[in-house]
Design a protein around this motif. Structure first.
Motif, PDB file in Angstrom:
ATOM      1  N   LEU A  97       0.872  -0.993  -0.093  1.00  0.00           N
ATOM      2  CA  LEU A  97      -0.004  -0.134   0.018  1.00  0.00           C
ATOM      3  C   LEU A  97       0.831   1.197   0.035  1.00  0.00           C
ATOM      4  O   LEU A  97       1.924   1.261   0.477  1.00  0.00           O
ATOM      5  CB  LEU A  97      -0.737  -0.135   1.075  1.00  0.00           C
ATOM      6  CG  LEU A  97      -1.902  -0.981   1.435  1.00  0.00           C
ATOM      7  CD1 LEU A  97      -2.451  -1.104   2.675  1.00  0.00           C
ATOM      8  CD2 LEU A  97      -2.727  -1.014   0.337  1.00  0.00           C
ATOM      9  N   LYS A  98       0.329   2.242  -0.523  1.00  0.00           N
ATOM     10  CA  LYS A  98       0.921   3.583  -0.512  1.00  0.00           C
ATOM     11  C   LYS A  98       1.095   4.106   1.136  1.00  0.00           C
ATOM     12  O   LYS A  98       0.113   3.805   1.724  1.00  0.00           O
ATOM     13  CB  LYS A  98       0.363   4.598  -1.498  1.00  0.00           C
ATOM     14  CG  LYS A  98       0.589   4.177  -2.726  1.00  0.00           C
ATOM     15  CD  LYS A  98       0.079   5.356  -3.678  1.00  0.00           C
ATOM     16  CE  LYS A  98      -0.034   5.110  -5.213  1.00  0.00           C
ATOM     17  NZ  LYS A  98      -0.988   4.219  -5.791  1.00  0.00           N
ATOM     18  N   ASP A  99       2.184   4.946   1.528  1.00  0.00           N
ATOM     19  CA  ASP A  99       1.950   5.413   2.810  1.00  0.00           C
ATOM     20  C   ASP A  99       0.792   5.892   3.185  1.00  0.00           C
ATOM     21  O   ASP A  99       0.128   5.877   4.324  1.00  0.00           O
ATOM     22  CB  ASP A  99       3.119   6.451   2.924  1.00  0.00           C
ATOM     23  CG  ASP A  99       4.203   5.770   3.425  1.00  0.00           C
ATOM     24  OD1 ASP A  99       4.564   4.395   3.652  1.00  0.00           O
ATOM     25  OD2 ASP A  99       5.489   6.572   3.618  1.00  0.00           O
ATOM     26  N   TYR A 100       0.158   6.762   2.425  1.00  0.00           N
ATOM     27  CA  TYR A 100      -0.996   7.478   3.076  1.00  0.00           C
ATOM     28  C   TYR A 100      -2.332   6.361   3.212  1.00  0.00           C
ATOM     29  O   TYR A 100      -3.040   6.557   4.165  1.00  0.00           O
ATOM     30  CB  TYR A 100      -1.578   8.624   2.019  1.00  0.00           C
ATOM     31  CG  TYR A 100      -2.357   8.042   0.500  1.00  0.00           C
ATOM     32  CD1 TYR A 100      -3.625   7.958   0.667  1.00  0.00           C
ATOM     33  CD2 TYR A 100      -1.679   7.839  -0.598  1.00  0.00           C
ATOM     34  CE1 TYR A 100      -4.305   7.374  -0.473  1.00  0.00           C
ATOM     35  CE2 TYR A 100      -2.164   7.533  -1.782  1.00  0.00           C
ATOM     36  CZ  TYR A 100      -3.642   7.350  -1.643  1.00  0.00           C
ATOM     37  OH  TYR A 100      -4.074   6.777  -2.761  1.00  0.00           O
ATOM     38  N   GLN A 101      -2.078   5.596   2.433  1.00  0.00           N
ATOM     39  CA  GLN A 101      -3.052   4.205   2.764  1.00  0.00           C
ATOM     40  C   GLN A 101      -2.950   3.486   3.777  1.00  0.00           C
ATOM     41  O   GLN A 101      -3.857   3.028   4.538  1.00  0.00           O
ATOM     42  CB  GLN A 101      -3.374   3.466   1.348  1.00  0.00           C
ATOM     43  CG  GLN A 101      -3.783   3.912   0.135  1.00  0.00           C
ATOM     44  CD  GLN A 101      -3.456   2.679  -1.219  1.00  0.00           C
ATOM     45  OE1 GLN A 101      -2.446   2.471  -1.336  1.00  0.00           O
ATOM     46  NE2 GLN A 101      -4.522   2.660  -1.865  1.00  0.00           N
ATOM     47  N   LYS A 102      -1.742   3.368   4.088  1.00  0.00           N
ATOM     48  CA  LYS A 102      -1.241   2.597   5.361  1.00  0.00           C
ATOM     49  C   LYS A 102      -1.601   3.230   6.703  1.00  0.00           C
ATOM     50  O   LYS A 102      -2.131   2.693   7.490  1.00  0.00           O
ATOM     51  CB  LYS A 102       0.111   2.316   5.366  1.00  0.00           C
ATOM     52  CG  LYS A 102       0.806   1.323   4.564  1.00  0.00           C
ATOM     53  CD  LYS A 102       2.332   1.344   4.675  1.00  0.00           C
ATOM     54  CE  LYS A 102       2.968   0.134   4.365  1.00  0.00           C
ATOM     55  NZ  LYS A 102       4.451   0.261   4.641  1.00  0.00           N
ATOM     56  N   LYS A 103      -1.334   4.558   6.310  1.00  0.00           N
ATOM     57  CA  LYS A 103      -1.736   5.717   7.385  1.00  0.00           C
ATOM     58  C   LYS A 103      -3.233   5.600   7.697  1.00  0.00           C
ATOM     59  O   LYS A 103      -3.543   5.467   8.955  1.00  0.00           O
ATOM     60  CB  LYS A 103      -1.354   7.086   7.047  1.00  0.00           C
ATOM     61  CG  LYS A 103      -1.033   8.035   8.289  1.00  0.00           C
ATOM     62  CD  LYS A 103      -0.322   9.143   7.860  1.00  0.00           C
ATOM     63  CE  LYS A 103      -0.154  10.249   8.900  1.00  0.00           C
ATOM     64  NZ  LYS A 103       0.775  11.190   8.334  1.00  0.00           N
ATOM     65  N   SER A 104      -3.974   5.615   6.762  1.00  0.00           N
ATOM     66  CA  SER A 104      -5.437   5.760   6.993  1.00  0.00           C
ATOM     67  C   SER A 104      -5.928   4.578   7.474  1.00  0.00           C
ATOM     68  O   SER A 104      -6.866   4.378   8.372  1.00  0.00           O
ATOM     69  CB  SER A 104      -6.213   6.243   5.742  1.00  0.00           C
ATOM     70  OG  SER A 104      -6.309   5.413   4.937  1.00  0.00           O
ATOM     71  N   LYS A 105      -5.593   3.230   7.025  1.00  0.00           N
ATOM     72  CA  LYS A 105      -5.843   1.912   7.521  1.00  0.00           C
ATOM     73  C   LYS A 105      -5.653   1.811   8.937  1.00  0.00           C
ATOM     74  O   LYS A 105      -6.360   1.345   9.834  1.00  0.00           O
ATOM     75  CB  LYS A 105      -5.361   1.091   6.631  1.00  0.00           C
ATOM     76  CG  LYS A 105      -5.898  -0.181   6.774  1.00  0.00           C
ATOM     77  CD  LYS A 105      -5.402  -1.116   5.621  1.00  0.00           C
ATOM     78  CE  LYS A 105      -6.168  -2.367   6.007  1.00  0.00           C
ATOM     79  NZ  LYS A 105      -5.553  -3.658   5.018  1.00  0.00           N
ATOM     80  N   THR A 106      -4.250   2.487   9.361  1.00  0.00           N
ATOM     81  CA  THR A 106      -3.882   2.183  10.764  1.00  0.00           C
ATOM     82  C   THR A 106      -4.701   3.123  11.730  1.00  0.00           C
ATOM     83  O   THR A 106      -4.978   2.598  12.704  1.00  0.00           O
ATOM     84  CB  THR A 106      -2.227   2.519  10.753  1.00  0.00           C
ATOM     85  OG1 THR A 106      -1.486   1.848  10.093  1.00  0.00           O
ATOM     86  CG2 THR A 106      -1.825   2.314  12.090  1.00  0.00           C
TER      87      THR A 106
END
Length: 160
Positions: A126-135
């Motif tokens: 995943l892209k960083d922003y996707q990882k961030k929002s999922k987290t």
């Protein structure tokens, strides 16, 4: 064949309720629910309730504090999830708020940072922003406050 319910004397029921409360801290709603199994008259219920409270087998504040410690330090729940679950058990808001000091702020932030690191690092492809929002969504589902999560994110970004 339907099973017959065993009938108990008042003293046996009282002893069963003492054992129920001694095994683990209970809130009033749990004890109330357990007493329904015995089909007691209201006066008998009241007498048992009073006895349990007088002898300190049933103590709502002790239950609340113990519940908060357990759910945070063992299950790593956030304050929101703990508060919501206590409300479902019929604990009043004032008692919940007064008991939240069982969670030390430093421990709360350390636990949140650790959960963040662990979950974030497992997100692959995943892209960083996707990882961030999922987290963020994951941590919010565990009951952590959005603003506290963002604070941890910003601290993590600085350290990276």
């Amino acid at each position: 064949m339907p099973m017959e319910k065993k009938s108990y004397t008042f003293d046996e029921i009282k002893q069963k309720m003492v054992n129920y409360c001694v095994y683990q801290d209970r809130c009033h709603a749990e004890v109330e629910q357990k007493m329904r199994d015995f089909l007691l008259i209201p006066e008998a219920k009241d007498e048992i309730f009073l006895y349990l409270m007088k002898e300190n087998y049933l103590n709502e504040e002790r239950f609340t504090r113990s519940y908060i410690r357990g759910k945070f330090y063992i299950k790593q729940w956030g304050r929101n999830k703990i508060r919501m679950n206590l409300k479902q058990k019929g604990i009043n808001e004032k008692l919940i708020s007064n008991s939240m000091d069982e969670i030390y702020e430093e421990d709360y932030e350390k636990t949140l940072a650790k959960l963040y690191q662990n979950y974030f690092s497992t997100q692959k492809g995943l892209k960083d922003y996707q990882k961030k929002s999922k987290t963020i969504r994951h941590l919010m589902s565990k009951g952590y406050e959005y603003d506290v999560i963002l604070e941890v994110f910003n601290n993590q970004d600085i350290q990276s």
